[in-house]
Design a protein around this motif. Sequence first.
Motif, PDB file in Angstrom:
ATOM      1  N   GLY A  99       0.816  -1.206   0.000  1.00 21.03           N
ATOM      2  CA  GLY A  99       0.000   0.000   0.000  1.00 21.03           C
ATOM      3  C   GLY A  99       0.849   1.255   0.000  1.00 21.03           C
ATOM      4  N   ALA A 100       1.920   1.250   0.781  1.00 19.13           N
ATOM      5  CA  ALA A 100       2.809   2.412   0.833  1.00 19.13           C
ATOM      6  C   ALA A 100       3.511   2.631  -0.497  1.00 19.13           C
ATOM      7  CB  ALA A 100       3.836   2.220   1.951  1.00 19.13           C
ATOM      8  N   TRP A 101       3.874   1.541  -1.167  1.00 21.50           N
ATOM      9  CA  TRP A 101       4.577   1.639  -2.451  1.00 21.50           C
ATOM     10  C   TRP A 101       3.659   2.173  -3.543  1.00 21.50           C
ATOM     11  CZ3 TRP A 101       4.415  -1.746  -6.976  1.00 21.50           C
ATOM     12  CH2 TRP A 101       5.436  -1.470  -7.901  1.00 21.50           C
ATOM     13  N   LEU A 102       2.381   1.804  -3.487  1.00 25.92           N
ATOM     14  CA  LEU A 102       1.442   2.166  -4.553  1.00 25.92           C
ATOM     15  C   LEU A 102       0.791   3.529  -4.358  1.00 25.92           C
ATOM     16  CD1 LEU A 102      -0.417  -1.248  -5.063  1.00 25.92           C
ATOM     17  CD2 LEU A 102       1.235  -0.183  -6.616  1.00 25.92           C
ATOM     18  N   ASN A 103       0.793   4.045  -3.137  1.00 22.88           N
ATOM     19  CA  ASN A 103       0.011   5.240  -2.837  1.00 22.88           C
ATOM     20  C   ASN A 103       0.884   6.341  -2.236  1.00 22.88           C
ATOM     21  OD1 ASN A 103      -2.884   4.180  -3.287  1.00 22.88           O
ATOM     22  ND2 ASN A 103      -1.996   2.630  -1.942  1.00 22.88           N
ATOM     23  N   PRO A 104       1.106   7.429  -2.981  1.00 25.61           N
ATOM     24  CA  PRO A 104       1.975   8.508  -2.504  1.00 25.61           C
ATOM     25  C   PRO A 104       1.500   9.142  -1.197  1.00 25.61           C
ATOM     26  CG  PRO A 104       1.549   8.729  -4.864  1.00 25.61           C
ATOM     27  CD  PRO A 104       0.647   7.653  -4.363  1.00 25.61           C
ATOM     28  N   THR A 140      -8.584  -1.256   6.024  1.00 31.59           N
ATOM     29  CA  THR A 140      -7.436  -0.462   6.452  1.00 31.59           C
ATOM     30  C   THR A 140      -6.604  -0.011   5.265  1.00 31.59           C
ATOM     31  OG1 THR A 140      -7.342  -1.578   8.591  1.00 31.59           O
ATOM     32  CG2 THR A 140      -5.317  -0.510   7.831  1.00 31.59           C
ATOM     33  N   ILE A 141      -6.381  -0.892   4.300  1.00 27.63           N
ATOM     34  CA  ILE A 141      -5.598  -0.535   3.117  1.00 27.63           C
ATOM     35  C   ILE A 141      -6.296   0.567   2.329  1.00 27.63           C
ATOM     36  CG2 ILE A 141      -4.736  -1.383   0.903  1.00 27.63           C
ATOM     37  CD1 ILE A 141      -4.433  -4.139   2.297  1.00 27.63           C
ATOM     38  N   ALA A 142      -7.613   0.444   2.174  1.00 27.40           N
ATOM     39  CA  ALA A 142      -8.359   1.469   1.446  1.00 27.40           C
ATOM     40  C   ALA A 142      -8.305   2.806   2.166  1.00 27.40           C
ATOM     41  CB  ALA A 142      -9.810   1.021   1.264  1.00 27.40           C
ATOM     42  N   ALA A 143      -8.433   2.791   3.489  1.00 26.97           N
ATOM     43  CA  ALA A 143      -8.487   4.040   4.250  1.00 26.97           C
ATOM     44  C   ALA A 143      -7.116   4.701   4.398  1.00 26.97           C
ATOM     45  CB  ALA A 143      -9.087   3.775   5.623  1.00 26.97           C
ATOM     46  N   ALA A 144      -6.038   3.896   4.449  1.00 26.06           N
ATOM     47  CA  ALA A 144      -4.704   4.463   4.639  1.00 26.06           C
ATOM     48  C   ALA A 144      -4.231   5.251   3.417  1.00 26.06           C
ATOM     49  CB  ALA A 144      -3.707   3.362   4.989  1.00 26.06           C
ATOM     50  N   LYS A 145      -4.941   5.138   2.302  1.00 24.52           N
ATOM     51  CA  LYS A 145      -4.689   6.021   1.159  1.00 24.52           C
ATOM     52  C   LYS A 145      -5.102   7.456   1.476  1.00 24.52           C
ATOM     53  CE  LYS A 145      -6.162   4.774  -2.877  1.00 24.52           C
ATOM     54  NZ  LYS A 145      -7.043   4.284  -3.961  1.00 24.52           N
ATOM     55  N   ARG A 146      -5.871   7.631   2.577  1.00 26.66           N
ATOM     56  CA  ARG A 146      -6.484   8.901   2.950  1.00 26.66           C
ATOM     57  C   ARG A 146      -7.352   9.439   1.812  1.00 26.66           C
ATOM     58  NH1 ARG A 146      -5.101  10.265   7.931  1.00 26.66           N
ATOM     59  NH2 ARG A 146      -6.500  12.055   7.693  1.00 26.66           N
ATOM     60  N   PRO A 147      -8.304   8.627   1.342  1.00 28.83           N
ATOM     61  CA  PRO A 147      -9.162   9.053   0.238  1.00 28.83           C
ATOM     62  C   PRO A 147     -10.241  10.026   0.715  1.00 28.83           C
ATOM     63  CG  PRO A 147      -9.890   6.930   1.029  1.00 28.83           C
ATOM     64  CD  PRO A 147      -8.656   7.280   1.827  1.00 28.83           C
ATOM     65  N   GLU A 148     -10.836  10.699  -0.242  1.00 30.54           N
ATOM     66  CA  GLU A 148     -11.990  11.554   0.033  1.00 30.54           C
ATOM     67  C   GLU A 148     -13.294  10.761  -0.055  1.00 30.54           C
ATOM     68  OE1 GLU A 148     -11.865  15.228  -2.312  1.00 30.54           O
ATOM     69  OE2 GLU A 148      -9.718  14.847  -2.584  1.00 30.54           O
TER      70      GLU A 148
END
Length: 239
Positions: A99-104, A140-148
């Motif tokens: 998740g960290a690698w894919l999401n800035p 958790t993976i979806a939310a840790a992107k900090r999406p709107e």
Amino acid sequence: MHTLRAERLTKRYRRRAALVDCDLAVPSGHIVGLVGPNGAGKSTLLQLACGLIAPTSGTLEVLGARPAAGAAHLGRVGFVAQDTPVYPSFSVADHLRMGAWLNPAWDAALAERRIAEVGLDPAQKAGRLSGGQRAQLALTIAAAKRPELLIFDEPAAALDPLARDAFLRSLVGFVGELGASAVLSSHLLGDVEQVCDYLIVLGAGRVQVAGPVRQLLADHRYTTLEQLVLAYMSGAVAR
């Protein structure tokens, strides 16, 4: 800004119409319940919103832009599919590293805190997790992107009542922490009533009704969301 805005949105699969001339204008800041019978077009609408498929005709905007308009827009939307997909051979920690690698905009502190709060062992292989644990990991993976916007397609359908309740509480917690909007598709009306404040009812590929839950209940003089939904699905209430 609207979470979702659709005008005459139509999606056909060869001769079968999944959605027909759908109009929507869902304001931001809500947890939206998307309900309807099997085959009503719920998953199709969510796949369109995520940019996984394209409409046959009409338009759809998500957070003011075309779905999956670019990398930046993809980062603004988190998606949890029906089977809460994870990689069985990956550990919980592997999923967080991916998740960290894919999401800035990845929020490592949020991800690690939530994993600890729900009692997941970072070294545990995802294939050995229970259904509820897999759902918590996917969330958790979806939310840790900090999406709107968080989009959920029947995420708790296969969970037992305790795991489903824990998942819904986590969902609400993430929405509040992130200041995000959410769309939750579910055939479990009790779940929708528990967490959603805005409702979309689909039937036969069309929007039967959409609006704030309290307003809809007051307008139609029903005391529960289940009564309202069943009335629209049975045709007892006209569009």
